[in-house]
Design a protein around this motif. Sequence first.
Motif, PDB file in Angstrom:
ATOM      1  N   GLU A  45      -2.202 -15.952  14.796  1.00 58.85           N
ATOM      2  CA  GLU A  45      -1.960 -14.519  14.617  1.00 58.85           C
ATOM      3  C   GLU A  45      -3.041 -13.975  13.696  1.00 58.85           C
ATOM      4  O   GLU A  45      -3.529 -14.674  12.823  1.00 58.85           O
ATOM      5  N   ASP A  46      -3.392 -12.722  13.901  1.00 64.63           N
ATOM      6  CA  ASP A  46      -4.445 -12.133  13.069  1.00 64.63           C
ATOM      7  C   ASP A  46      -3.902 -10.990  12.217  1.00 64.63           C
ATOM      8  O   ASP A  46      -4.521  -9.960  12.062  1.00 64.63           O
ATOM      9  N   ASN A  47      -2.698 -11.193  11.660  1.00 64.02           N
ATOM     10  CA  ASN A  47      -2.057 -10.129  10.894  1.00 64.02           C
ATOM     11  C   ASN A  47      -1.899 -10.471   9.413  1.00 64.02           C
ATOM     12  O   ASN A  47      -1.033  -9.930   8.740  1.00 64.02           O
ATOM     13  N   GLY A  48      -2.730 -11.358   8.900  1.00 61.77           N
ATOM     14  CA  GLY A  48      -2.651 -11.713   7.484  1.00 61.77           C
ATOM     15  C   GLY A  48      -2.782 -10.495   6.585  1.00 61.77           C
ATOM     16  O   GLY A  48      -2.103 -10.385   5.567  1.00 61.77           O
ATOM     17  N   ASP A  49      -3.629  -9.546   6.967  1.00 63.87           N
ATOM     18  CA  ASP A  49      -3.799  -8.335   6.163  1.00 63.87           C
ATOM     19  C   ASP A  49      -2.519  -7.507   6.120  1.00 63.87           C
ATOM     20  O   ASP A  49      -2.209  -6.873   5.114  1.00 63.87           O
ATOM     21  N   ALA A  50      -1.724  -7.533   7.202  1.00 61.07           N
ATOM     22  CA  ALA A  50      -0.461  -6.793   7.223  1.00 61.07           C
ATOM     23  C   ALA A  50       0.501  -7.337   6.173  1.00 61.07           C
ATOM     24  O   ALA A  50       1.208  -6.579   5.509  1.00 61.07           O
ATOM     25  N   HIS A  51       0.518  -8.646   5.989  1.00 59.38           N
ATOM     26  CA  HIS A  51       1.383  -9.248   4.977  1.00 59.38           C
ATOM     27  C   HIS A  51       0.945  -8.827   3.573  1.00 59.38           C
ATOM     28  O   HIS A  51       1.780  -8.529   2.714  1.00 59.38           O
ATOM     29  N   LEU A  52      -0.342  -8.788   3.338  1.00 57.16           N
ATOM     30  CA  LEU A  52      -0.846  -8.377   2.025  1.00 57.16           C
ATOM     31  C   LEU A  52      -0.534  -6.904   1.745  1.00 57.16           C
ATOM     32  O   LEU A  52      -0.131  -6.540   0.639  1.00 57.16           O
ATOM     33  N   LYS A  53      -0.695  -6.053   2.749  1.00 60.45           N
ATOM     34  CA  LYS A  53      -0.394  -4.621   2.578  1.00 60.45           C
ATOM     35  C   LYS A  53       1.088  -4.411   2.297  1.00 60.45           C
ATOM     36  O   LYS A  53       1.459  -3.585   1.466  1.00 60.45           O
ATOM     37  N   ARG A  54       1.943  -5.162   2.977  1.00 60.50           N
ATOM     38  CA  ARG A  54       3.381  -5.035   2.749  1.00 60.50           C
ATOM     39  C   ARG A  54       3.741  -5.464   1.330  1.00 60.50           C
ATOM     40  O   ARG A  54       4.624  -4.888   0.700  1.00 60.50           O
ATOM     41  N   THR A  55       3.062  -6.474   0.815  1.00 59.98           N
ATOM     42  CA  THR A  55       3.301  -6.916  -0.555  1.00 59.98           C
ATOM     43  C   THR A  55       2.997  -5.791  -1.540  1.00 59.98           C
ATOM     44  O   THR A  55       3.739  -5.566  -2.493  1.00 59.98           O
ATOM     45  N   VAL A  56       1.927  -5.061  -1.296  1.00 63.63           N
ATOM     46  CA  VAL A  56       1.537  -3.960  -2.181  1.00 63.63           C
ATOM     47  C   VAL A  56       2.481  -2.765  -2.019  1.00 63.63           C
ATOM     48  O   VAL A  56       2.913  -2.160  -3.000  1.00 63.63           O
ATOM     49  N   MET A  57       2.830  -2.424  -0.782  1.00 66.82           N
ATOM     50  CA  MET A  57       3.633  -1.230  -0.502  1.00 66.82           C
ATOM     51  C   MET A  57       5.125  -1.439  -0.746  1.00 66.82           C
ATOM     52  O   MET A  57       5.853  -0.484  -0.956  1.00 66.82           O
ATOM     53  N   GLY A  58       5.591  -2.676  -0.677  1.00 68.36           N
ATOM     54  CA  GLY A  58       7.025  -2.926  -0.784  1.00 68.36           C
ATOM     55  C   GLY A  58       7.682  -2.843   0.583  1.00 68.36           C
ATOM     56  O   GLY A  58       7.064  -2.453   1.569  1.00 68.36           O
ATOM     57  N   ARG A  59       8.954  -3.213   0.631  1.00 72.83           N
ATOM     58  CA  ARG A  59       9.622  -3.233   1.930  1.00 72.83           C
ATOM     59  C   ARG A  59      10.959  -2.528   1.941  1.00 72.83           C
ATOM     60  O   ARG A  59      11.683  -2.548   2.920  1.00 72.83           O
ATOM     61  N   GLU A  60      11.345  -1.934   0.839  1.00 70.80           N
ATOM     62  CA  GLU A  60      12.634  -1.262   0.822  1.00 70.80           C
ATOM     63  C   GLU A  60      12.578  -0.050  -0.091  1.00 70.80           C
ATOM     64  O   GLU A  60      11.682   0.090  -0.916  1.00 70.80           O
TER      65      GLU A  60
END
Length: 65
Positions: free
Chosen positions: A12-27
């Motif tokens: 998968e090439d979505n490693g950057d998506a995981h990093l962005k979610r860490t910064v933005m939060g999920r809830e």
Amino acid sequence: GKSKYQHNLTGEDNGDAHLKRTVMGREVIVAITKGKLDFGPWEQIFYGEFDGQRKKRILIKIIGE
């Protein structure tokens, strides 16, 4: 070339998506007063999609009266 993110080596090439979610939060936690969202003057809910058009699940929990 070699990927910058080891996660991408899994196929998968979505490693950057995981990093962005860490910064933005999920809830988000918001108050509801008299049946309406109770935002301050500068508050709003922002949804950022960083991982393409995958199926999503929304969970709403109501706590209190």
